[in-house]
Design an enzyme around this catalytic site. Structure first.
Site, PDB file in Angstrom:
ATOM      1  N   PHE A   1       0.216  33.897 -69.245  1.00 28.44           N
ATOM      2  CA  PHE A   1       1.231  34.332 -68.277  1.00 28.44           C
ATOM      3  C   PHE A   1       2.478  33.467 -68.483  1.00 28.44           C
ATOM      4  O   PHE A   1       3.018  32.876 -67.554  1.00 28.44           O
ATOM      5  CB  PHE A   1       0.721  34.193 -66.843  1.00 28.44           C
ATOM      6  CG  PHE A   1      -0.629  34.813 -66.593  1.00 28.44           C
ATOM      7  CD1 PHE A   1      -0.751  36.168 -66.321  1.00 28.44           C
ATOM      8  CD2 PHE A   1      -1.783  34.046 -66.640  1.00 28.44           C
ATOM      9  CE1 PHE A   1      -1.992  36.746 -66.091  1.00 28.44           C
ATOM     10  CE2 PHE A   1      -3.031  34.607 -66.403  1.00 28.44           C
ATOM     11  CZ  PHE A   1      -3.138  35.964 -66.132  1.00 28.44           C
TER      12      PHE A   1
ATOM     13  N   ASP B   1       2.108  37.086 -72.604  1.00 33.52           N
ATOM     14  CA  ASP B   1       2.648  37.699 -71.401  1.00 33.52           C
ATOM     15  C   ASP B   1       2.600  39.217 -71.570  1.00 33.52           C
ATOM     16  O   ASP B   1       2.542  39.728 -72.691  1.00 33.52           O
ATOM     17  CB  ASP B   1       4.094  37.245 -71.137  1.00 33.52           C
ATOM     18  CG  ASP B   1       4.508  37.448 -69.698  1.00 33.52           C
ATOM     19  OD1 ASP B   1       4.386  36.506 -68.897  1.00 33.52           O
ATOM     20  OD2 ASP B   1       4.925  38.583 -69.352  1.00 33.52           O
TER      21      ASP B   1
ATOM     22  N   ASN C   1      -2.093  42.616 -71.831  1.00 33.28           N
ATOM     23  CA  ASN C   1      -2.850  42.172 -70.667  1.00 33.28           C
ATOM     24  C   ASN C   1      -3.555  40.857 -70.982  1.00 33.28           C
ATOM     25  O   ASN C   1      -4.341  40.768 -71.944  1.00 33.28           O
ATOM     26  CB  ASN C   1      -3.870  43.249 -70.289  1.00 33.28           C
ATOM     27  CG  ASN C   1      -4.683  42.887 -69.081  1.00 33.28           C
ATOM     28  OD1 ASN C   1      -5.591  42.052 -69.159  1.00 33.28           O
ATOM     29  ND2 ASN C   1      -4.399  43.513 -67.955  1.00 33.28           N
TER      30      ASN C   1
ATOM     31  N   ASP D   1      -1.124  30.084 -65.557  1.00 29.11           N
ATOM     32  CA  ASP D   1      -0.137  30.145 -64.474  1.00 29.11           C
ATOM     33  C   ASP D   1       0.085  31.611 -64.094  1.00 29.11           C
ATOM     34  O   ASP D   1       1.158  32.172 -64.326  1.00 29.11           O
ATOM     35  CB  ASP D   1       1.172  29.487 -64.918  1.00 29.11           C
ATOM     36  CG  ASP D   1       2.185  29.401 -63.787  1.00 29.11           C
ATOM     37  OD1 ASP D   1       1.775  29.472 -62.610  1.00 29.11           O
ATOM     38  OD2 ASP D   1       3.394  29.285 -64.084  1.00 29.11           O
TER      39      ASP D   1
ATOM     40  N   CYS E   1      -0.587  30.409 -57.171  1.00 30.20           N
ATOM     41  CA  CYS E   1       0.602  30.433 -56.303  1.00 30.20           C
ATOM     42  C   CYS E   1       0.355  31.291 -55.069  1.00 30.20           C
ATOM     43  O   CYS E   1       1.303  31.632 -54.356  1.00 30.20           O
ATOM     44  CB  CYS E   1       1.820  30.931 -57.078  1.00 30.20           C
ATOM     45  SG  CYS E   1       1.688  32.642 -57.649  1.00 30.20           S
TER      46      CYS E   1
END
Length: 395
Positions: A227, A249, A278, A299, A339
């Protein structure tokens, strides 16, 4: 002035200086406020408690502007709050070493729903709540007076606006529009940032200092950055002496910017691969081919945006960490993040622990990571701490 009376539950929350009043805590109103209008919040016995912004469509019915009765909400109020937020950042040594920073971090700067970020000579803001929408022009004018910049660009396109009954909006508020890419400086690293189409306000400023920490673990390492967005962790890994970095990504557009960031920093492009697709699927293919890495960064985007997504989201975090542990060489290092504010730190640690157990790896936490200092967390607003990370050694 509209008057709102809250029940005992709402009064207890306000006594703790928490800035949210949920719809269930509203006992009565003397009139119906418009969206974003300022209301006076009172206890059932008539005592004044707070000034707040009313949001008729949100479950968070009122967001508190002030707990001081003699602090009316007007243009001068926003000037003082913006100056206080700026003063805090000017005291942070981290902000002196970069040309990108967060000036205003919503509730934790006592300005619920307002985000103000700076990238070089440009400001980017988000008005995410009914209250900030109501005072939008006043706030924009105050920013023009307080922060030298070539332009202020609005990125009020976050999904949270829908819960406030607000539509998405982007565009120039004053000054010059930013170019397609803006260069920022992060100590000895330069990065291109897309302020108009990029994620959030353009970059993940909350990760800047965590990205720099990776250098200490990267010497001669083969690194996998999942990511990766525009490659922040990967660039820092190369600066730290990594032998090779693989960036993954789902967006070819951000991978193109990542490639340009490698060139911008004068790094050897032969030491970097960019894979588009993916992340889960790519990691499974790497696992099946028995590929291994010395250091892996996870991340991912927010997997849990509501309580109803908690079970599915935790499975996603478990799966991605399980794949990472299987791809790590013995004595490898995992930088793993969440997050999702609805995933508390101890739950995230348990998820990572369960993933290591299923991968039959002995893992040890050697570091805990948080959002950058210019993304402060109010002591009375624990919801402001959303980013959590772990550095794990895997035996």
């Amino acid at each position: 002035m509209h008057k709102v009376i809250v029940n005992t539950q709402g009064e207890k929350s306000l006594k703790r200086r928490h800035p949210w009043i949920f719809s269930g805590a509203v006992h009565a109103m003397d009139s119906l406020p418009g969206s974003g209008e300022t209301v006076a919040v009172h206890a059932t016995d008539g005592r004044w408690l707070a000034w707040g912004a009313y949001s008729p469509q949100s479950q968070i019915r009122i967001r508190v502007w002030s707990f001081e009765a003699d602090e009316p909400v007007a243009a001068s109020f926003f000037q003082r709050r913006l100056q206080a937020a700026m003063g805090l950042r000017q005291k942070l040594p981290q902000c002196a070493q970069v040309t990108a920073r967060r000036w205003v971090n919503a509730e934790s700067d006592h300005l619920p729903g307002l985000i103000v970020d700076q990238y070089g000579d440009f400001l980017v803001c988000q008005f995410l709540t009914a209250g900030t929408e109501y005072w939008r022009e006043v706030i924009a004018d105050q920013l023009q007076e307080l922060i030298p910049a070539r332009g202020l660009y609005e990125r009020s396109d976050a999904d949270v606006r829908l819960k406030e009954g607000l539509t998405s909006r982007c565009g120039l508020l004053w000054g010059q529009a930013p170019p397609d890419l803006v260069e920022i400086r992060l100590q000895d690293v330069s990065m291109w940032v897309d302020l108009i189409q990029g994620h959030k306000t353009g970059a993940y400023l909350d990760q800047i200092h965590n990205q720099a920490m990776i250098r200490a673990y990267c010497s001669k390492a083969e690194v996998l950055n999942c990511f990766c967005y525009t490659g922040g962790f990967g660039i820092q890994a190369l600066k730290g002496g990594a032998a090779h970095v693989t960036q993954i990504d789902a967006s070819s557009r951000v991978l193109d910017i990542s490639s340009r960031n490698v060139a911008l920093n004068g790094l050897d492009e032969r030491r970097v691969d960019h894979l588009c697709g993916n992340v889960f699927e790519i990691l499974r293919k790497l696992r099946d081919t028995r590929r291994q890495f010395d250091l892996i960064v996870l991340d991912p985007p927010k997997f849990v945006a509501s309580k109803g997504q908690l079970e599915k989201g935790t499975r996603g975090y478990k799966d991605i960490n399980l794949l990472a542990f299987k791809l790590l060489r013995p004595d490898g290092v995992l930088f793993t993040f969440s997050c999702s504010g609805l995933v508390p730190p101890m739950l995230f640690q348990k998820i990572v622990s369960d993933a290591a157990l299923d991968a039959d790896r002995r893992a040890t936490i050697v570091g805990r990571l948080d959002q950058a200092a210019d993304h402060p967390v109010g002591l009375n607003f624990p919801e402001g701490r959303y980013l959590k990370g772990l550095i794990c050694f895997a035996g």
